[in-house]
Design a protein around this motif. Structure first.
Motif, PDB file in Angstrom:
ATOM      1  N   TYR A  65      -1.768 -43.293 -43.602  1.00 52.70           N
ATOM      2  CA  TYR A  65      -0.336 -43.017 -43.621  1.00 52.70           C
ATOM      3  C   TYR A  65      -0.068 -41.545 -43.283  1.00 52.70           C
ATOM      4  O   TYR A  65       0.807 -41.234 -42.461  1.00 52.70           O
ATOM      5  N   VAL A  68      -0.620 -40.734 -39.512  1.00 56.15           N
ATOM      6  CA  VAL A  68       0.474 -41.208 -38.657  1.00 56.15           C
ATOM      7  C   VAL A  68       1.693 -40.311 -38.798  1.00 56.15           C
ATOM      8  O   VAL A  68       2.320 -39.925 -37.802  1.00 56.15           O
ATOM      9  N   VAL A  69       2.040 -39.943 -40.031  1.00 54.99           N
ATOM     10  CA  VAL A  69       3.187 -39.055 -40.250  1.00 54.99           C
ATOM     11  C   VAL A  69       2.968 -37.714 -39.557  1.00 54.99           C
ATOM     12  O   VAL A  69       3.862 -37.180 -38.892  1.00 54.99           O
ATOM     13  N   ASN A  72       3.281 -37.962 -35.606  1.00 53.59           N
ATOM     14  CA  ASN A  72       4.510 -38.497 -35.023  1.00 53.59           C
ATOM     15  C   ASN A  72       5.437 -37.400 -34.508  1.00 53.59           C
ATOM     16  O   ASN A  72       6.570 -37.685 -34.134  1.00 53.59           O
ATOM     17  N   ASN A  78       2.847 -44.100 -29.630  1.00 48.77           N
ATOM     18  CA  ASN A  78       1.505 -44.239 -30.189  1.00 48.77           C
ATOM     19  C   ASN A  78       0.454 -43.663 -29.241  1.00 48.77           C
ATOM     20  O   ASN A  78       0.434 -43.971 -28.057  1.00 48.77           O
ATOM     21  N   GLN A 116       2.740 -49.743 -43.862  1.00 49.33           N
ATOM     22  CA  GLN A 116       3.850 -48.798 -43.738  1.00 49.33           C
ATOM     23  C   GLN A 116       3.598 -47.796 -42.621  1.00 49.33           C
ATOM     24  O   GLN A 116       4.523 -47.421 -41.888  1.00 49.33           O
ATOM     25  N   ALA A 117       2.346 -47.385 -42.466  1.00 45.21           N
ATOM     26  CA  ALA A 117       1.996 -46.492 -41.356  1.00 45.21           C
ATOM     27  C   ALA A 117       2.173 -47.207 -40.019  1.00 45.21           C
ATOM     28  O   ALA A 117       2.723 -46.653 -39.063  1.00 45.21           O
ATOM     29  N   GLY A 119       4.164 -49.556 -39.292  1.00 47.23           N
ATOM     30  CA  GLY A 119       5.584 -49.696 -38.998  1.00 47.23           C
ATOM     31  C   GLY A 119       6.216 -48.459 -38.398  1.00 47.23           C
ATOM     32  O   GLY A 119       7.306 -48.539 -37.800  1.00 47.23           O
ATOM     33  N   LYS A 120       5.555 -47.308 -38.540  1.00 52.04           N
ATOM     34  CA  LYS A 120       6.076 -46.067 -37.973  1.00 52.04           C
ATOM     35  C   LYS A 120       5.595 -45.821 -36.547  1.00 52.04           C
ATOM     36  O   LYS A 120       5.916 -44.814 -35.940  1.00 52.04           O
ATOM     37  N   THR A 121       4.791 -46.751 -36.012  1.00 48.58           N
ATOM     38  CA  THR A 121       4.232 -46.579 -34.679  1.00 48.58           C
ATOM     39  C   THR A 121       4.869 -47.544 -33.696  1.00 48.58           C
ATOM     40  O   THR A 121       5.722 -48.360 -34.052  1.00 48.58           O
ATOM     41  N   GLN A 122       4.418 -47.454 -32.442  1.00 50.73           N
ATOM     42  CA  GLN A 122       4.839 -48.392 -31.405  1.00 50.73           C
ATOM     43  C   GLN A 122       3.630 -49.183 -30.920  1.00 50.73           C
ATOM     44  O   GLN A 122       3.473 -49.455 -29.732  1.00 50.73           O
ATOM     45  N   ASN A 134       6.569 -55.339 -39.274  1.00 54.57           N
ATOM     46  CA  ASN A 134       7.982 -54.959 -39.332  1.00 54.57           C
ATOM     47  C   ASN A 134       8.800 -55.856 -40.272  1.00 54.57           C
ATOM     48  O   ASN A 134      10.004 -55.663 -40.407  1.00 54.57           O
TER      49      ASN A 134
END
Length: 268
Positions: A65, A68-69, A72, A78, A116-117, A119-122, A134
């Motif tokens: 997590y 990824v944060v 970003n 991604n 959750q990580a 979900g923050k990507t493409q 998602n």
């Protein structure tokens, strides 16, 4: 060269992979994609370093997590999500043997943080997947089924070769590292990547275009290795068709990291 830290080794492995040429269809220092550029991969490698340095004090879910944060902070979408799935346990375990132990220790909370990580990507996923990252109901399903992060990788392993590494003891990572160690020098990255392309259908290509297309790309790579097609022509074909073997690139990074830990000399 002085001995590198684990974090430095991980960062270097990401930089060596993206700067290697030619890796058919993938971004390198000579060409970009429309929305994702070479510079975004460089930025991602640098931005991940802070988390790499703290992995020993984090669970794998927390590390995933946080990474990824941290990465970003650029507009390129991604870049290294799959690579982080492999690098973080390899860093935590200080190599493949320790990584295999680390993934066994993951928890349900790690799985939730991973989702959750994600979900923050493409990152491209299978549209029919029951456990859509998602969909908030998927988090509830993780808790209900008591699925650890390793369980999530096992669930995904049939259609995702990066997840499969967690299940099969990082076997392709091992093969990639051994290929590199057959000869020193960063130029061996290109050879290793093509050998992997010729041996394994890339699951990122399969998710994007279907499994048959992934197999046809593998067969074209075999033709290159047999001398029936030039590497540059194959690269042009892949780029023109939007075909990028991103999963193999992630495994390539893990292989570079492992080879570096084991004394592979890239700068000679």
């Amino acid at each position: 060269m002085s001995k590198l830290s684990l974090a430095e080794t991980a960062e270097l492995s990401m930089l060596l992979e993206v700067s290697a040429n030619i890796k058919p269809g993938n971004i390198d220092r000579f060409h970009d994609y429309e929305d994702t550029k070479f510079r975004h991969f460089l930025a991602s490698a640098v931005l991940a370093r802070d988390v790499f340095e703290k992995v020993s004090n984090l669970t794998l879910g927390e590390a995933m997590y946080a990474t990824v944060v941290h990465t970003n902070g650029h507009a390129g979408g991604n870049t290294h999500f799959g690579a982080f799935i492999l690098l973080l346990p390899l860093i935590k375990g200080k190599g493949i043997a320790g990584a295999c132990e680390a993934v066994m220790q993951t928890t349900v909370e790690d799985a939730i943080l991973f989702y959750q990580a994600f979900g923050k990507t493409q990152v491209r996923v299978n549209k029919e997947d029951e456990m859509d990252v998602n969909d908030p109901a998927s988090i509830a399903m993780l808790r209900e089924k008591k699925m650890t992060m390793l369980d999530v990788m096992t669930y995904s392993s049939e259609t995702d070769m990066v997840a499969r590494e967690w299940v099969n003891g990082f076997s392709l990572t091992r093969k990639a590292a051994d290929m590199l160690k057959e000869k020193d020098g960063a130029d061996s990255i290109q050879d290793m990547f093509l050998r992997l392309m010729a041996a394994y259908p890339d699951t990122f290509i399969a998710k994007k275009f279907g499994y048959a297309r992934a197999v046809s790309i593998m067969e074209r790579a075999q033709l290159v290795r047999a001398g029936g097609l030039s590497l540059s022509r194959f690269d042009e074909e892949c780029i023109r068709g939007g075909v990028n073997p991103g999963s193999l690139a992630d495994i390539c990074i893990a292989g570079i990291f492992t080879a570096l830990l084991e004394g592979w000399q890239w700068d000679c």
